[in-house]
Write a protein that holds these residues in place. Structure first.
Motif, PDB file in Angstrom:
ATOM      1  N   PHE A  28      39.408  93.327  53.936  1.00 14.77           N
ATOM      2  CA  PHE A  28      39.276  92.965  55.620  1.00 14.77           C
ATOM      3  C   PHE A  28      38.236  92.521  55.614  1.00 14.77           C
ATOM      4  CE2 PHE A  28      43.810  93.202  54.224  1.00 14.77           C
ATOM      5  CZ  PHE A  28      44.740  92.434  55.445  1.00 14.77           C
ATOM      6  N   SER A  29      37.811  91.474  56.726  1.00 13.52           N
ATOM      7  CA  SER A  29      36.257  91.464  57.253  1.00 13.52           C
ATOM      8  C   SER A  29      36.178  92.334  58.176  1.00 13.52           C
ATOM      9  CB  SER A  29      36.206  90.263  58.197  1.00 13.52           C
ATOM     10  OG  SER A  29      36.941  90.288  58.922  1.00 13.52           O
ATOM     11  N   SER A  30      37.634  93.398  58.566  1.00 16.04           N
ATOM     12  CA  SER A  30      37.412  94.422  59.979  1.00 16.04           C
ATOM     13  C   SER A  30      37.458  95.805  59.155  1.00 16.04           C
ATOM     14  CB  SER A  30      38.547  94.325  61.003  1.00 16.04           C
ATOM     15  OG  SER A  30      39.741  93.867  59.697  1.00 16.04           O
ATOM     16  N   GLY A  31      37.242  95.941  57.836  1.00 18.20           N
ATOM     17  CA  GLY A  31      37.591  96.958  56.951  1.00 18.20           C
ATOM     18  C   GLY A  31      38.512  97.053  55.654  1.00 18.20           C
ATOM     19  N   SER A  32      37.876  98.248  55.354  1.00 18.65           N
ATOM     20  CA  SER A  32      38.847  98.854  53.968  1.00 18.65           C
ATOM     21  C   SER A  32      40.334  99.218  53.919  1.00 18.65           C
ATOM     22  CB  SER A  32      38.570  99.183  52.676  1.00 18.65           C
ATOM     23  OG  SER A  32      37.037  98.338  52.702  1.00 18.65           O
ATOM     24  N   TYR A  33      41.507  98.896  53.940  1.00 13.84           N
ATOM     25  CA  TYR A  33      42.965  99.044  54.056  1.00 13.84           C
ATOM     26  C   TYR A  33      43.681 100.190  53.118  1.00 13.84           C
ATOM     27  CZ  TYR A  33      41.096  97.432  58.189  1.00 13.84           C
ATOM     28  OH  TYR A  33      40.690  97.073  59.775  1.00 13.84           O
ATOM     29  N   HIS A  34      43.690 101.461  53.237  1.00 15.48           N
ATOM     30  CA  HIS A  34      44.565 101.126  51.396  1.00 15.48           C
ATOM     31  C   HIS A  34      45.604 102.259  51.149  1.00 15.48           C
ATOM     32  CE1 HIS A  34      44.298 103.171  47.358  1.00 15.48           C
ATOM     33  NE2 HIS A  34      45.078 104.711  48.322  1.00 15.48           N
ATOM     34  N   GLY A  35      46.258 101.611  50.545  1.00 14.51           N
ATOM     35  CA  GLY A  35      47.634 101.680  50.785  1.00 14.51           C
ATOM     36  C   GLY A  35      49.286 101.417  51.320  1.00 14.51           C
ATOM     37  N   MET A  36      50.016 101.164  51.650  1.00 15.04           N
ATOM     38  CA  MET A  36      50.603 100.084  52.331  1.00 15.04           C
ATOM     39  C   MET A  36      51.064 100.157  53.310  1.00 15.04           C
ATOM     40  SD  MET A  36      52.881  98.334  50.502  1.00 15.04           S
ATOM     41  CE  MET A  36      53.431  97.906  48.805  1.00 15.04           C
ATOM     42  N   GLU A  37      50.787 101.112  54.111  1.00 16.19           N
ATOM     43  CA  GLU A  37      51.448 101.006  55.746  1.00 16.19           C
ATOM     44  C   GLU A  37      49.647 100.588  55.910  1.00 16.19           C
ATOM     45  OE1 GLU A  37      54.168 101.441  56.655  1.00 16.19           O
ATOM     46  OE2 GLU A  37      54.983 101.599  54.833  1.00 16.19           O
ATOM     47  N   GLN A  79      42.401  79.223  57.674  1.00 15.74           N
ATOM     48  CA  GLN A  79      42.465  78.547  59.846  1.00 15.74           C
ATOM     49  C   GLN A  79      43.847  78.799  60.702  1.00 15.74           C
ATOM     50  OE1 GLN A  79      43.529  74.184  59.419  1.00 15.74           O
ATOM     51  NE2 GLN A  79      41.099  73.295  59.388  1.00 15.74           N
ATOM     52  N   ALA A  80      42.853  78.589  61.557  1.00 20.24           N
ATOM     53  CA  ALA A  80      43.449  79.394  62.714  1.00 20.24           C
ATOM     54  C   ALA A  80      43.709  78.923  64.580  1.00 20.24           C
ATOM     55  CB  ALA A  80      44.021  80.535  62.398  1.00 20.24           C
ATOM     56  N   VAL A  81      43.791  79.428  64.894  1.00 23.56           N
ATOM     57  CA  VAL A  81      43.772  79.214  66.595  1.00 23.56           C
ATOM     58  C   VAL A  81      43.049  80.312  67.471  1.00 23.56           C
ATOM     59  CG1 VAL A  81      44.195  77.680  68.753  1.00 23.56           C
ATOM     60  CG2 VAL A  81      45.531  76.727  66.712  1.00 23.56           C
ATOM     61  N   ILE A  82      42.320  80.483  67.400  1.00 29.05           N
ATOM     62  CA  ILE A  82      41.711  82.043  68.602  1.00 29.05           C
ATOM     63  C   ILE A  82      41.439  81.595  69.971  1.00 29.05           C
ATOM     64  CG2 ILE A  82      40.474  83.749  68.614  1.00 29.05           C
ATOM     65  CD1 ILE A  82      40.127  83.493  65.632  1.00 29.05           C
ATOM     66  N   GLU A  83      42.306  82.210  71.050  1.00 21.75           N
ATOM     67  CA  GLU A  83      42.099  81.592  72.082  1.00 21.75           C
ATOM     68  C   GLU A  83      42.339  80.336  71.874  1.00 21.75           C
ATOM     69  OE1 GLU A  83      38.600  84.611  73.027  1.00 21.75           O
ATOM     70  OE2 GLU A  83      39.483  86.287  72.602  1.00 21.75           O
ATOM     71  N   GLY A  84      43.027  79.641  72.009  1.00 23.26           N
ATOM     72  CA  GLY A  84      43.234  77.935  72.173  1.00 23.26           C
ATOM     73  C   GLY A  84      42.240  77.311  71.416  1.00 23.26           C
ATOM     74  N   GLN A  85      41.371  78.151  70.006  1.00 20.35           N
ATOM     75  CA  GLN A  85      40.136  76.895  69.771  1.00 20.35           C
ATOM     76  C   GLN A  85      40.605  76.649  68.253  1.00 20.35           C
ATOM     77  OE1 GLN A  85      38.408  74.942  71.505  1.00 20.35           O
ATOM     78  NE2 GLN A  85      38.664  75.819  73.093  1.00 20.35           N
ATOM     79  N   LEU A  86      39.873  75.965  67.525  1.00 24.95           N
ATOM     80  CA  LEU A  86      40.756  75.681  66.248  1.00 24.95           C
ATOM     81  C   LEU A  86      39.396  76.890  65.508  1.00 24.95           C
ATOM     82  CD1 LEU A  86      42.218  74.915  63.580  1.00 24.95           C
ATOM     83  CD2 LEU A  86      41.032  72.521  63.582  1.00 24.95           C
ATOM     84  N   ALA A  87      40.154  77.996  64.601  1.00 26.19           N
ATOM     85  CA  ALA A  87      38.964  78.347  63.869  1.00 26.19           C
ATOM     86  C   ALA A  87      38.934  77.631  62.648  1.00 26.19           C
ATOM     87  CB  ALA A  87      38.354  79.652  64.560  1.00 26.19           C
ATOM     88  N   GLN A  88      38.089  78.440  61.747  1.00 25.96           N
ATOM     89  CA  GLN A  88      38.241  78.385  60.435  1.00 25.96           C
ATOM     90  C   GLN A  88      37.697  79.500  59.433  1.00 25.96           C
ATOM     91  OE1 GLN A  88      38.790  74.728  58.532  1.00 25.96           O
ATOM     92  NE2 GLN A  88      36.500  74.215  59.833  1.00 25.96           N
ATOM     93  N   GLY A  89      37.270  79.682  58.037  1.00 26.25           N
ATOM     94  CA  GLY A  89      36.057  80.745  57.378  1.00 26.25           C
ATOM     95  C   GLY A  89      36.401  80.485  56.214  1.00 26.25           C
ATOM     96  N   SER A  90      36.407  81.575  55.102  1.00 23.32           N
ATOM     97  CA  SER A  90      36.128  82.002  53.628  1.00 23.32           C
ATOM     98  C   SER A  90      35.304  82.708  53.347  1.00 23.32           C
ATOM     99  CB  SER A  90      36.078  80.172  52.825  1.00 23.32           C
ATOM    100  OG  SER A  90      34.633  79.923  52.961  1.00 23.32           O
ATOM    101  N   GLY A  91      35.629  83.135  51.991  1.00 19.78           N
ATOM    102  CA  GLY A  91      35.140  84.320  51.743  1.00 19.78           C
ATOM    103  C   GLY A  91      35.590  84.644  50.411  1.00 19.78           C
ATOM    104  N   ARG A  92      35.994  85.694  49.398  1.00 18.18           N
ATOM    105  CA  ARG A  92      35.404  86.191  48.119  1.00 18.18           C
ATOM    106  C   ARG A  92      35.970  87.189  47.928  1.00 18.18           C
ATOM    107  NH1 ARG A  92      31.289  85.974  43.003  1.00 18.18           N
ATOM    108  NH2 ARG A  92      32.919  86.787  41.887  1.00 18.18           N
TER     109      ARG A  92
END
Length: 92
Positions: A28-37, A79-92
């Motif tokens: 994720f943009s916030s980091g890597s996550y390993h394991g189901m939980e 695409q989502a609403v964040i703090e009332g504003q439409l936002a979008q992004g993409s990546g690979r």
């Protein structure tokens, strides 16, 4: 991947558990996550933050396939609403 792409937009991690290995790693943009939980927690935090989020995949390309493992790369979009504003992004 088609099932994953369809189910992810229901924002219910239980629907995804049969598609994700217990040892999976997600980036994720916030980091890597390993394991189901930890993967579950990352998804659920994202869904809480991104109101009305819609996620989709394009250009899925399988780079390895075998009976016990597979790997692919793809472009993702959101695409989502964040703090009332439409936002979008993409990546690979």
């Amino acid at each position: 991947m088609a099932a994953y792409a369809k189910l992810i937009n229901q924002h219910d991690f239980e629907l995804l558990t049969s598609l994700i290995d217990d040892d999976a790693t997600f980036w994720f943009s916030s980091g890597s996550y390993h394991g189901m939980e930890t993967v579950r927690a990352a998804f659920e935090r994202t869904w809480q933050r991104l109101s009305n989020e819609r996620y989709w995949l394009e250009d899925v390309r399988w780079i390895a396939k075998a009976d016990t493992a597979a790997s692919c790369i793809y472009s993702f979009h959101w695409q989502a609403v964040i703090e009332g504003q439409l936002a979008q992004g993409s990546g690979r």
